[in-house]
Structure formats: structure tokens, C-alpha cells
Design an enzyme around this catalytic site. Structure first.
Site, mmCIF file in Angstrom:
data_model
loop_
_atom_site.group_PDB
_atom_site.id
_atom_site.type_symbol
_atom_site.label_atom_id
_atom_site.label_comp_id
_atom_site.label_asym_id
_atom_site.label_seq_id
_atom_site.Cartn_x
_atom_site.Cartn_y
_atom_site.Cartn_z
ATOM 1 N N GLU A 240 0.817 -1.210 0.000
ATOM 2 C CA GLU A 240 0.000 0.000 0.000
ATOM 3 C C GLU A 240 0.857 1.268 0.000
ATOM 4 O OE1 GLU A 240 -3.132 0.877 -0.306
ATOM 5 O OE2 GLU A 240 -4.076 -1.090 -0.359
ATOM 6 N N GLU B 102 -1.524 13.202 -3.585
ATOM 7 C CA GLU B 102 -0.199 13.763 -3.362
ATOM 8 C C GLU B 102 0.459 12.975 -2.237
ATOM 9 O OE1 GLU B 102 1.454 18.180 -2.080
ATOM 10 O OE2 GLU B 102 -0.628 17.984 -2.781
#
Length: 138
Positions: free
Chosen positions: A55, A106
Site C-alpha cells: 500500500e 499527493e
């Protein structure tokens, strides 16, 4: 199969380099545009240690390895989508530069003092305070 309702299993990773913490800006609800620790759902058949490394890489482009277990966060109200249990790991940097990918708009490092003033997604403020206590003991 399972006739009982069960919580979903998630992972979150904390990576600190030179007094800065890696965070991602969420692309999707809940908490869209809030900063959070990188993480996500564990896939069936996947170890949680593998899931957090995967992840973090998918969301930030940074390769890591598990260094330590910070804790397990299981408040049924921690995620408005439903009951999730998150296993939170402290990570060690291997390589890469932060860039938002997957469901992260981001990704970047923030000084610890700045993170202290941020309103993080989910219960990540609590997780961050626990990390600061953990770090003091090291």
C-alpha cells in the site's frame, strides 16, 4: 461461508526520515483532500506486513520494510464507511521519492512539528500521538 458480520482489515504505515513524516493527501471520500498515513485494505490471503509495504509503495512510490508494530486501532467509529480495524506499522525506508499515486492525490514528507498541528483523516491524529510516545521510548 461466514454468516456473521465482521470488520474490514486495513493497514497504515508510518515512515519517518530526518524528523519528517510521510503523508498522503486522500483523493477519494471519506476525508477527501485530508492528509493521512499511507495505507489501505488487506487483500484476502495477504499478510498484513506485505499489505502495508504494498500500500505504501502503491500510494507513494517509496519502497519500505516493516521495522516495528505500533498498534492495532479498532474503534468501530474510526471509518465512516463501516467498522475497520487497522494494524499500524512503523516502517524503514529502502528507496524512492514521494509521489502521489493510486488513491493518493499527493505524497510528501512533513516536519513533525507541522504534523502536530494538522487535522489528519480518520483517527490518524491519535495514531500520530501514539507514534510520538513510541518514538520517545526508543
Amino acid at each position: 461461508m461466514n454468516k456473521y458480520k465482521s470488520p474490514s482489515l486495513t493497514v497504515d504505515g508510518i515512515l519517518e526520515i530526518d524528523g519528517k513524516i510521510l503523508l498522503v493527501k486522500r483523493k477519494n471520500p471519506p476525508f477527501k483532500d485530508f492528509w493521512a498515513f499511507p495505507g489501505g485494505f488487506v487483500k484476502y490471503g495477504e499478510r498484513t506486513e506485505e499489505a502495508v509495504v504494498r500500500e505504501v509503495f502503491e500510494e507513494t512510490g517509496i519502497k519500505t520494510r516493516v521495522k516495528d508494530l505500533l498498534g492495532v486501532y479498532s474503534d468501530p467509529e474510526r471509518d465512516p464507511r463501516g467498522h475497520t480495524v487497522s494494524i499500524v506499522y512503523v516502517l524503514e525506508y529502502i528507496e524512492g521519492s514521494p509521489k502521489g499515486a493510486d488513491d493518493a492525490k499527493e505524497a510528501r514528507f512533513f516536519p513533525i512539528e507541522e504534523v502536530k498541528r494538522m487535522n489528519l483523516a480518520f483517527d490518524h491524529g491519535t495514531i500520530f500521538r501514539d507514534y510520538l510516545k513510541f518514538r520517545e521510548k526508543r
